[in-house]
Design an enzyme around this catalytic site. Sequence first.
Site: not given
Ligand code: TPP
Length: 313
Positions: A229, A233, A242
């Site tokens: 990406r 975020h 980071y």
């Molecule tokens: C069960 C849960 N834990 C934590 C979160 C907080 N959270 C939202 S997005 C995210 C990161 C997700 O990363 P990834 O699946 O790799 O997708 P990316 O955003 O990198 O595309 C987190 C930890 C959440 N929404 N739901």
Amino acid sequence: MYRLMLLARRVDERSWILNRQGKAAFVISCQGQEAAQVGAAMHLRPGYDYVYPYYRDHGIVLTLGMTARDEMLALLAREEDPNSGGRQMPGHFSSRELNIVTASAPIAVQFPQAVGSALAFKMRGEDGVVLACGGEASTSEGDWHEAMNFAGVHGLPVVFLIQNNHYAISVPEPLQVAGSIARRAEGYGFPGVEVDGNDVLAVYEAAGEAFARARKGEGPTLIEAKTYRLTAHSSDDDDRRYREREEVEQWRLKDPIPRFERYLMENGVLDEAARDRIDAEVREEVREASEYAENAPVADPDSVLEGVYAEGV
Ligand SMILES: Cc1ncc(C[n+]2csc(CCOP(=O)(O)OP(=O)(O)O)c2C)c(N)n1
């Protein structure tokens, strides 16, 4: 595919501008992941197959038939937003006509639901396929493993598309993922493939095979699309805390859009005039969409509980 990738990028860029102008509360980007999304979504039959996208999947919903205007109406929480009437967070896509199932905020909850839809297709003897998407961190969740196992046990017509962009907000992949995501599929009894997620043709090919297998009743496939990406975020995140700027710049050189553009030009499919015309058309489409949404009415506060509780029960 080139036009759709460009449209997703321009919608995204416009969203950040609206955020910086204080008009859009929250933006979550697809920038860098357009190839993985568009390449896979090209195989969906809109309104027949089912899709469980995740919040970055602008490229998927635009390929299915959502418009730049739909995206802008959702971003600015307008009454006319077809996703939720302006009630969901941006990126929580939903469309009855396009069989896009609305997401919840917890990551990975979409996977067991997607597998349920795939089971329904199988029980009805229909050849529908379900596409279920997520980031690499969602594969750390129990929901993902349960869904993978159930899909494998029952040989369901589902394609899992994991867009591995190397970060879960600030947590890098090595602290989140053990081993290879693609190879985990073997443990659940079906094929897993790793593909260059910044190469739209590679994703298109891998997804084509996965969809064909599912339609023939040969069961699920896991595709791990390695990508990156390019933005933070979300609009609430500061990724300078980071990751090094040099890393982002290195990945910018692998940006899937200029990469596909070079390929099309080298192979005589696109010339400068056509490129400029497509770019101008897409920019105009996004400008109009943004202007329309900015002038559209917000939802009536009195309707806030509509769609939350069932009426007349
Ligand atoms: C069960 C849960 N834990 C934590 C979160 C907080 N959270 C939202 S997005 C995210 C990161 C997700 O990363 P990834 O699946 O790799 O997708 P990316 O955003 O990198 O595309 C987190 C930890 C959440 N929404 N739901």
